[in-house]
Scaffold this motif. Sequence first.
Motif, PDB file in Angstrom:
ATOM      1  N   ARG A 159       0.866  -1.176   0.000  1.00 54.07           N
ATOM      2  CA  ARG A 159       0.000   0.000   0.000  1.00 54.07           C
ATOM      3  C   ARG A 159       0.908   1.234   0.000  1.00 54.07           C
ATOM      4  NH1 ARG A 159       0.758  -2.267   4.566  1.00 54.07           N
ATOM      5  NH2 ARG A 159      -0.775  -3.867   4.062  1.00 54.07           N
ATOM      6  N   TYR A 160       0.361   2.358  -0.415  1.00 53.82           N
ATOM      7  CA  TYR A 160       1.138   3.597  -0.414  1.00 53.82           C
ATOM      8  C   TYR A 160       1.007   4.293   0.943  1.00 53.82           C
ATOM      9  CZ  TYR A 160       1.364   3.043  -5.470  1.00 53.82           C
ATOM     10  OH  TYR A 160       1.592   2.560  -6.738  1.00 53.82           O
ATOM     11  N   PRO A 161       2.111   4.795   1.484  1.00 50.36           N
ATOM     12  CA  PRO A 161       2.050   5.415   2.818  1.00 50.36           C
ATOM     13  C   PRO A 161       1.302   6.744   2.838  1.00 50.36           C
ATOM     14  CG  PRO A 161       4.213   5.771   1.836  1.00 50.36           C
ATOM     15  CD  PRO A 161       3.480   4.829   0.922  1.00 50.36           C
ATOM     16  N   THR A 213       4.007  -1.691   3.679  1.00 47.90           N
ATOM     17  CA  THR A 213       3.746  -0.298   3.335  1.00 47.90           C
ATOM     18  C   THR A 213       4.954   0.184   2.554  1.00 47.90           C
ATOM     19  OG1 THR A 213       2.416   0.106   5.320  1.00 47.90           O
ATOM     20  CG2 THR A 213       3.365   2.020   4.208  1.00 47.90           C
TER      21      THR A 213
END
Length: 299
Positions: A159-161, A213
Motif C-alpha cells: 500500500r502507499y504510505p 507499506t
Amino acid sequence: MRFASLLLAPLALLLTASCSQAQSEKAGKTKAETGLPKGGDRRKDKNAASEVPGLRKIGSLKGVVPESSGLAPAPTAGNYYSFGDDGNRPILYEITGTGELVRRLDVPADNNDWESLSRDGQGNYYIGNCGNNESTRRDLSIYKFRPDAPAQAGTIAFRYPDQNEFPPKKKQRNFDCEASLWHDGQVWLFTKDRGQSSTSNVYTVPDQPGDYTAKKVTSLAIPGQVTDAALRADGRRLVLLARGELFILDGNSWADILKAPPRQVALTGAGQTEGAVFKDDNTLLISTEQGGLFEFTLP
C-alpha cells in the motif's frame, strides 16, 4: 435586370449557408460516418515514426501479444517476455527480438491490471499487478516467480504510505504504477501522474513475498505519464518510458540518477508506447499497445 439582381443576392446567401452547414456536419461526423481513422491519419503517424532519429520498426506483436504493456529479458538470450494488461489472461509471452512467438507461460496469479515486468540477477521475475487508473485499488501487488517453477509464485502486497482516500481528489491521483524495476534487493515503483503535478513519485518495497507499506523515496519532475522503466546493465542510465516519448536520467550511482534532470526525447508517431527494455547499452526495444515493436538507438 435590377429585378434579377435582387433575386440572385438572396439565392447566393442561401447557397453559402447550405455549404457552411454541410461542412460543419462533416466535421462533426464520427469515424464510422466519414471513414477516416480516429485520432488522425495513421499514415502520417507511421511516417512521423520513421522520421524520428534512431527509431525504427523491427516487428509486430499483433496476433501474438494482446495489448503489450511491458517487456523484460527472457532466460534465453535474445528473447523477451511481454504480456497483456487489464482484461487479458495471466500469461507471459516469450518472443524473439522481432516479435515472433516462442511460447506462452501461464502464471497462476490474477491479472487485475498487470503493467510492468522486471528481472533480478538470480533469474526471478517481478510482475507489477499495480495498475490503478482511478487510484481506487486496495489490492496492489507484485508477483515474484521463476519461469522454471511458475506455480510457486509469491505475492508482494503493498500500500502507499501517503494515500488515505480511495479515490483521492482528481488533482491528487498519483497512485497508478505502470513502471517498476528490480534494483539492489528492492522493487522500485514509478507512478504515472493522473493528476496535474507532472510528477512521478518513486517508492520501494522489499523483493520478498509479504505485506508491506511502500517507502516513498523521492519525486521526479516528469512532464509525461510514465508507462515503463528500464535500467542499463551498468546501473548508470535510467529510462522512463511515457506515451510517445521517453525520459533519460544519467548518473554515476543510483542516488545520482534519482537526482538527475531528465532529458526528454520525442517518439512521435510510434503509438501508445508501453514497454521498454535495454537490448544493449545504447539500444532500447520498445513495444506499443497497438502491437508495434520498435528499436531505438539512444542519443
